[in-house]
Design an enzyme around this catalytic site. Structure first.
Site, PDB file in Angstrom:
ATOM      1  CG  ASP A  40      58.600   9.939  79.641  1.00 11.46           C
ATOM      2  OD1 ASP A  40      57.814   9.599  79.189  1.00 11.46           O
ATOM      3  OD2 ASP A  40      59.594  10.110  79.066  1.00 11.46           O
TER       4      ASP A  40
ATOM      5  CD  GLN B 131      57.232   8.137  71.981  1.00 11.87           C
ATOM      6  OE1 GLN B 131      57.702   7.252  72.759  1.00 11.87           O
ATOM      7  NE2 GLN B 131      57.774   8.826  71.474  1.00 11.87           N
TER       8      GLN B 131
ATOM      9  CE  LYS C 107      61.602   6.829  73.596  1.00 10.29           C
ATOM     10  NZ  LYS C 107      60.584   7.809  73.986  1.00 10.29           N
TER      11      LYS C 107
HETATM   12  N1  LIG Z   1      56.597  10.201  76.860  1.00  9.50           N
HETATM   13  C1  LIG Z   1      57.678  10.632  75.874  1.00  9.50           C
HETATM   14  N2  LIG Z   1      58.902  10.520  75.950  1.00  9.50           N
HETATM   15  C2  LIG Z   1      59.946  10.969  75.157  1.00  9.50           C
HETATM   16  O1  LIG Z   1      61.212  11.148  75.269  1.00  9.50           O
HETATM   17  C3  LIG Z   1      59.463  11.540  74.033  1.00  9.50           C
HETATM   18  C4  LIG Z   1      58.037  11.592  73.667  1.00  9.50           C
HETATM   19  N3  LIG Z   1      57.232  11.082  74.546  1.00  9.50           N
HETATM   20  N4  LIG Z   1      57.435  11.942  72.493  1.00  9.50           N
HETATM   21  C5  LIG Z   1      58.534  12.232  71.394  1.00  9.50           C
HETATM   22  C6  LIG Z   1      59.875  12.770  71.945  1.00  9.50           C
HETATM   23  C7  LIG Z   1      60.868  12.903  70.700  1.00  9.50           C
HETATM   24  N5  LIG Z   1      61.684  12.041  71.393  1.00  9.50           N
HETATM   25  C8  LIG Z   1      62.825  11.344  70.698  1.00  9.50           C
HETATM   26  C9  LIG Z   1      63.682  10.185  70.829  1.00  9.50           C
HETATM   27  C10 LIG Z   1      64.597  10.030  70.358  1.00  9.50           C
HETATM   28  C11 LIG Z   1      65.075  10.568  69.135  1.00  9.50           C
HETATM   29  C12 LIG Z   1      66.225   9.852  68.347  1.00  9.50           C
HETATM   30  O2  LIG Z   1      66.716   8.772  68.557  1.00  9.50           O
HETATM   31  N6  LIG Z   1      66.217  10.821  67.069  1.00  9.50           N
HETATM   32  C13 LIG Z   1      67.578  10.001  66.297  1.00  9.50           C
HETATM   33  C14 LIG Z   1      67.034  10.093  64.839  1.00  9.50           C
HETATM   34  C15 LIG Z   1      65.841   8.979  64.954  1.00  9.50           C
HETATM   35  C16 LIG Z   1      65.219   9.086  63.302  1.00  9.50           C
HETATM   36  O3  LIG Z   1      65.962   8.668  62.601  1.00  9.50           O
HETATM   37  O4  LIG Z   1      64.168   9.520  63.338  1.00  9.50           O
HETATM   38  C17 LIG Z   1      68.525  11.358  66.178  1.00  9.50           C
HETATM   39  O5  LIG Z   1      68.320  12.390  66.572  1.00  9.50           O
HETATM   40  O6  LIG Z   1      69.746  10.876  65.754  1.00  9.50           O
HETATM   41  C18 LIG Z   1      64.233  11.640  68.660  1.00  9.50           C
HETATM   42  C19 LIG Z   1      63.188  12.249  69.464  1.00  9.50           C
HETATM   43  C20 LIG Z   1      61.331  11.478  72.654  1.00  9.50           C
HETATM   44  N7  LIG Z   1      60.335  11.845  72.879  1.00  9.50           N
END
Ligand SMILES: Nc1nc(=O)c2c([nH]1)NC[C@@H]1CN(c3ccc(C(=O)N[C@@H](CCC(=O)O)C(=O)O)cc3)C=[N+]21
Ligand SMILES: NC(=O)C1=CN([C@@H]2O[C@H](COP(=O)(O)OP(=O)(O)OC[C@H]3O[C@@H](n4cnc5c(N)ncnc54)[C@H](OP(=O)(O)O)[C@@H]3O)[C@@H](O)[C@H]2O)C=CC1
Ligand SMILES: [Mg+2]
Length: 285
Positions: free
Chosen positions: A120, A97, A53
């Site tokens: 969010d 988060q 982020k």
């Molecule tokens: N207040 C809050 N808001 C959220 O939006 C929130 C949260 N808490 N807690 C956890 C979850 C999970 N989440 C992700 C965000 C980006 C990837 C992301 O960038 N994934 C990459 C891979 C990242 C890696 O390499 O691990 C992909 O799928 O290509 C994954 C999961 C947002 N979340």
């Protein structure tokens, strides 16, 4: 015949390109969208997402603050920080988060974030407006899911969508946004008895259950669109979705990969929400 891949990375890059152009426009009016991300504790996955982020903010020209607090931070201390950020003019969006350490009540924290800075889309007022169909900051992952389906050229109106998972941050809001697009929506969860039979009726299947490679080709109608929200870290450190990609891609229609599917879109929708909040906070919309 192997299905076409819906690249969340490609769609995300396109949208981030237009966000970056809009930010340049705002900066010329001395408006710099600001995002504050708060991380409590040392959870490894959360560290990765928070870093993603922060990087996205820098890439797009946003002002960003990351507050890393120790796991023993009290609820009062966290609420005090949220209050400070609510008052801060340089901050247009606030994200705490999740998950938080168990001694902190997540609801109290989410409710304390100013509705206008709730990028969010988790605040009850934003959720209520989403349910009613009024304007609101949309939850990032659900908004990313819809954007991916649309960009894959799928017409949702009149189609049968099946959502597996009903959580407050993914399944439930996804089902509402699918209804907004006039899809007919079936919601499955851990108490659903004939899940494979229902899933096989789907023209569009969205999976958000948190179980690695759980959904195999027996759940998929040939040619159905498959959106895998799953983000599961395996023992070997690799990421797996909730869908068994290798078997499902042989029968499905367009399908999202993990990583490189919904994940990047979540970050991109967060940037879009922060831009919207900044324009509103500065009376530009
Ligand atoms: N207040 C809050 N808001 C959220 O939006 C929130 C949260 N808490 N807690 C956890 C979850 C999970 N989440 C992700 C965000 C980006 C990837 C992301 O960038 N994934 C990459 C891979 C990242 C890696 O390499 O691990 C992909 O799928 O290509 C994954 C999961 C947002 N979340
Ligand atoms: N890419 C991204 O940006 C994001 C990805 N995620 C990922 O999405 C997945 C889901 O996350 P989240 O919604 O928070 O998960 P939750 O654990 O909060 O909810 C899981 C949901 O799936 C249902 N479920 C669990 N097992 C089954 C099963 N065997 N059959 C049918 N339904 C089942 C549960 O049913 P019940 O309600 O009955 O308990 C529940 O509704 C996770 O892998 C998570 O990492 C999450 C957020 C963002
Ligand atoms: Mg500002």
């Amino acid at each position: 015949m192997t299905a076409s891949i819906i690249s969340g990375k490609k769609v995300s890059d396109e949208i981030r390109g237009s966000i970056s152009d809009e930010v340049k426009e705002l900066v010329s009016k001395n408006v710099v969208p600001g995002l504050a991300v708060v991380l409590v504790g040392e959870d490894a996955a959360s560290q990765v997402y928070v870093r993603n982020k922060e990087k996205a903010c820098h890439d797009l020209g946003f002002y960003s603050e990351v507050h890393r607090l120790p796991a023993e931070t009290s609820e009062q201390q966290l609420l005090a920080l949220v209050d400070t950020l609510n008052q801060q003019d340089t901050i247009d969006g606030i994200l705490v988060q999740l998950p938080l350490p168990s001694h902190i009540n997540e609801k109290s924290v989410i409710n304390a974030i100013s509705v206008h800075k709730d990028v969010d889309g988790f605040h009850p007022v934003n959720v209520g407006n989403l349910v009613i169909g009024d304007d609101s900051l949309l939850p990032c992952t659900p908004a990313g899911v819809i954007e991916l389906i649309k960009r894959a050229g799928v017409e949702l109106s009149g189609k049968h969508a099946v959502v597996i998972g009903r959580s407050n941050i993914v399944g439930k809001p996804v089902s509402l946004l699918l209804q907004r697009e006039n899809a007919t929506v079936t919601m499955c969860h851990s108490r659903t008895s004939n899940m494979a039979e229902l899933a096989r009726q789907a023209d569009v299947l969205v999976v958000a259950i948190g179980r690695a490679n759980f959904i195999d080709s027996s759940y998929v109608k040939p040619g159905a669109v498959v959106i895998d929200v799953g983000m599961n870290r395996l023992e070997n450190g690799k990421l797996a979705g909730d869908v068994d990609f290798e078997s499902v891609k042989e029968v499905s229609g367009p399908i999202t990969p993990v990583p490189g599917g919904v994940g990047p879109m979540t970050i991109t929708m967060l940037m879009k929400n922060t831009l919207t909040a900044a324009k509103r906070n500065h009376g530009l919309v």
